[in-house]
Write a protein that holds these residues in place. Structure first.
Motif, PDB file in Angstrom:
ATOM      1  N   PRO A  58      29.858  38.814  40.696  1.00 53.95           N
ATOM      2  CA  PRO A  58      31.158  39.470  41.400  1.00 53.95           C
ATOM      3  C   PRO A  58      32.207  39.099  40.277  1.00 53.95           C
ATOM      4  O   PRO A  58      33.217  39.954  40.138  1.00 53.95           O
ATOM      5  N   ARG A  59      32.414  38.142  39.471  1.00 53.80           N
ATOM      6  CA  ARG A  59      33.357  37.966  38.563  1.00 53.80           C
ATOM      7  C   ARG A  59      33.739  38.952  37.511  1.00 53.80           C
ATOM      8  O   ARG A  59      34.775  39.349  36.954  1.00 53.80           O
ATOM      9  N   VAL A  60      32.349  39.124  37.083  1.00 55.82           N
ATOM     10  CA  VAL A  60      32.166  40.003  35.832  1.00 55.82           C
ATOM     11  C   VAL A  60      32.703  41.694  36.388  1.00 55.82           C
ATOM     12  O   VAL A  60      33.188  42.094  35.881  1.00 55.82           O
ATOM     13  N   ASN A  61      32.055  41.751  37.554  1.00 53.58           N
ATOM     14  CA  ASN A  61      32.490  43.228  38.125  1.00 53.58           C
ATOM     15  C   ASN A  61      33.639  43.224  38.466  1.00 53.58           C
ATOM     16  O   ASN A  61      34.409  44.372  38.207  1.00 53.58           O
ATOM     17  N   SER A  62      34.470  42.131  38.654  1.00 55.02           N
ATOM     18  CA  SER A  62      35.970  42.208  39.121  1.00 55.02           C
ATOM     19  C   SER A  62      36.898  42.398  37.685  1.00 55.02           C
ATOM     20  O   SER A  62      37.815  43.082  37.776  1.00 55.02           O
ATOM     21  N   ILE A  63      36.129  41.719  36.844  1.00 57.38           N
ATOM     22  CA  ILE A  63      37.059  41.826  35.542  1.00 57.38           C
ATOM     23  C   ILE A  63      37.066  43.296  35.055  1.00 57.38           C
ATOM     24  O   ILE A  63      37.865  44.202  34.520  1.00 57.38           O
ATOM     25  N   ILE A  64      35.537  43.900  35.151  1.00 61.22           N
ATOM     26  CA  ILE A  64      35.282  45.338  34.832  1.00 61.22           C
ATOM     27  C   ILE A  64      36.661  46.177  35.604  1.00 61.22           C
ATOM     28  O   ILE A  64      37.031  47.088  35.191  1.00 61.22           O
ATOM     29  N   ALA A  65      36.256  46.000  37.040  1.00 63.26           N
ATOM     30  CA  ALA A  65      37.148  46.840  37.879  1.00 63.26           C
ATOM     31  C   ALA A  65      38.651  47.037  37.387  1.00 63.26           C
ATOM     32  O   ALA A  65      39.285  47.905  37.686  1.00 63.26           O
ATOM     33  N   GLU A  66      39.147  45.603  37.230  1.00 63.11           N
ATOM     34  CA  GLU A  66      40.611  45.588  36.860  1.00 63.11           C
ATOM     35  C   GLU A  66      40.783  45.768  35.639  1.00 63.11           C
ATOM     36  O   GLU A  66      42.029  45.645  35.060  1.00 63.11           O
ATOM     37  N   ARG A  67      39.642  46.125  34.760  1.00 59.26           N
ATOM     38  CA  ARG A  67      40.135  46.322  33.516  1.00 59.26           C
ATOM     39  C   ARG A  67      40.673  45.089  32.532  1.00 59.26           C
ATOM     40  O   ARG A  67      41.444  45.109  31.675  1.00 59.26           O
ATOM     41  N   GLY A  68      40.190  44.068  33.094  1.00 62.16           N
ATOM     42  CA  GLY A  68      40.733  42.767  32.694  1.00 62.16           C
ATOM     43  C   GLY A  68      40.137  42.303  31.406  1.00 62.16           C
ATOM     44  O   GLY A  68      39.270  42.819  30.913  1.00 62.16           O
ATOM     45  N   GLU A  69      40.450  40.797  30.941  1.00 64.59           N
ATOM     46  CA  GLU A  69      40.140  40.310  29.722  1.00 64.59           C
ATOM     47  C   GLU A  69      38.794  39.471  30.340  1.00 64.59           C
ATOM     48  O   GLU A  69      38.970  38.653  31.235  1.00 64.59           O
ATOM     49  N   PHE A  70      37.793  39.425  29.204  1.00 64.90           N
ATOM     50  CA  PHE A  70      36.592  38.672  29.572  1.00 64.90           C
ATOM     51  C   PHE A  70      37.050  37.216  28.720  1.00 64.90           C
ATOM     52  O   PHE A  70      37.957  37.208  27.876  1.00 64.90           O
ATOM     53  N   PRO A  71      36.051  36.292  29.339  1.00 61.63           N
ATOM     54  CA  PRO A  71      36.382  35.042  28.686  1.00 61.63           C
ATOM     55  C   PRO A  71      35.878  35.133  27.089  1.00 61.63           C
ATOM     56  O   PRO A  71      35.457  36.030  26.650  1.00 61.63           O
ATOM     57  N   ALA A  72      36.347  34.055  26.240  1.00 63.63           N
ATOM     58  CA  ALA A  72      35.963  34.023  25.016  1.00 63.63           C
ATOM     59  C   ALA A  72      34.626  33.851  24.582  1.00 63.63           C
ATOM     60  O   ALA A  72      34.112  34.419  23.407  1.00 63.63           O
ATOM     61  N   SER A  73      33.771  33.416  25.485  1.00 63.27           N
ATOM     62  CA  SER A  73      32.518  33.156  25.288  1.00 63.27           C
ATOM     63  C   SER A  73      31.555  32.986  26.629  1.00 63.27           C
ATOM     64  O   SER A  73      32.279  33.169  27.556  1.00 63.27           O
ATOM     65  N   SER A  74      30.470  33.143  26.416  1.00 61.16           N
ATOM     66  CA  SER A  74      29.566  32.960  27.586  1.00 61.16           C
ATOM     67  C   SER A  74      28.359  32.284  27.449  1.00 61.16           C
ATOM     68  O   SER A  74      28.039  32.331  26.200  1.00 61.16           O
ATOM     69  N   SER A  75      27.984  31.283  28.481  1.00 61.62           N
ATOM     70  CA  SER A  75      26.719  30.504  28.197  1.00 61.62           C
ATOM     71  C   SER A  75      25.663  30.537  29.305  1.00 61.62           C
ATOM     72  O   SER A  75      24.969  29.709  29.522  1.00 61.62           O
ATOM     73  N   VAL A  76      25.768  32.036  30.027  1.00 63.01           N
ATOM     74  CA  VAL A  76      24.849  31.926  31.327  1.00 63.01           C
ATOM     75  C   VAL A  76      23.458  32.212  30.873  1.00 63.01           C
ATOM     76  O   VAL A  76      22.534  31.389  31.460  1.00 63.01           O
ATOM     77  N   GLY A  77      23.197  32.530  29.792  1.00 67.33           N
ATOM     78  CA  GLY A  77      21.806  32.674  29.265  1.00 67.33           C
ATOM     79  C   GLY A  77      21.212  31.322  28.714  1.00 67.33           C
ATOM     80  O   GLY A  77      20.018  31.052  29.033  1.00 67.33           O
ATOM     81  N   THR A  78      22.237  30.398  28.090  1.00 72.96           N
ATOM     82  CA  THR A  78      21.691  29.314  27.856  1.00 72.96           C
ATOM     83  C   THR A  78      21.310  28.407  29.190  1.00 72.96           C
ATOM     84  O   THR A  78      20.374  27.719  28.949  1.00 72.96           O
TER      85      THR A  78
END
Length: 105
Positions: A58-78
């Motif tokens: 939901p957070r990623v989808n919200s950023i996309i819908a709002e054309r917002g800024e993504f965080p500087a990094s991601s560690s979900v795969g790790t």
């Protein structure tokens, strides 16, 4: 580097589809108290798959819908590699989440 919104949308949709196909998608909503987390990845109130479904996607989808800024990094795969170690059905999901992380490098 941060991904373009359409690229992130394609990735997050693929992650959701994989979670559904391997049975990691929960039908029941979370209880209200489960949203009161204090640990990274909500490890104090949620299983990692729940965090992915109810918080991350939901957070990623919200950023996309709002054309917002993504965080500087991601560690979900790790984190996925740690959480799903020894769970063969999650191997493609782990790979998809690692690919998601790579979009931020």
């Amino acid at each position: 580097m941060k991904p373009a919104h359409p690229t992130a949308k394609a990735a997050i949709d693929t992650i959701e589809a994989e979670m559904r196909s391997i049975g990691f998608w929960q039908i029941e909503p979370l209880r209200a108290e489960q949203y009161d987390f204090h640990a990274a990845f909500a490890m104090d109130t949620l299983a990692y798959s729940q965090w992915l479904q109810f918080i991350f996607i939901p957070r990623v989808n919200s950023i996309i819908a709002e054309r917002g800024e993504f965080p500087a990094s991601s560690s979900v795969g790790t984190q996925a590699a740690r959480e799903f170690d020894g769970v063969p059905e999650a191997s493609r999901l782990v790979s998809l989440l690692i690919e998601f992380d790579a979009m931020f490098r």
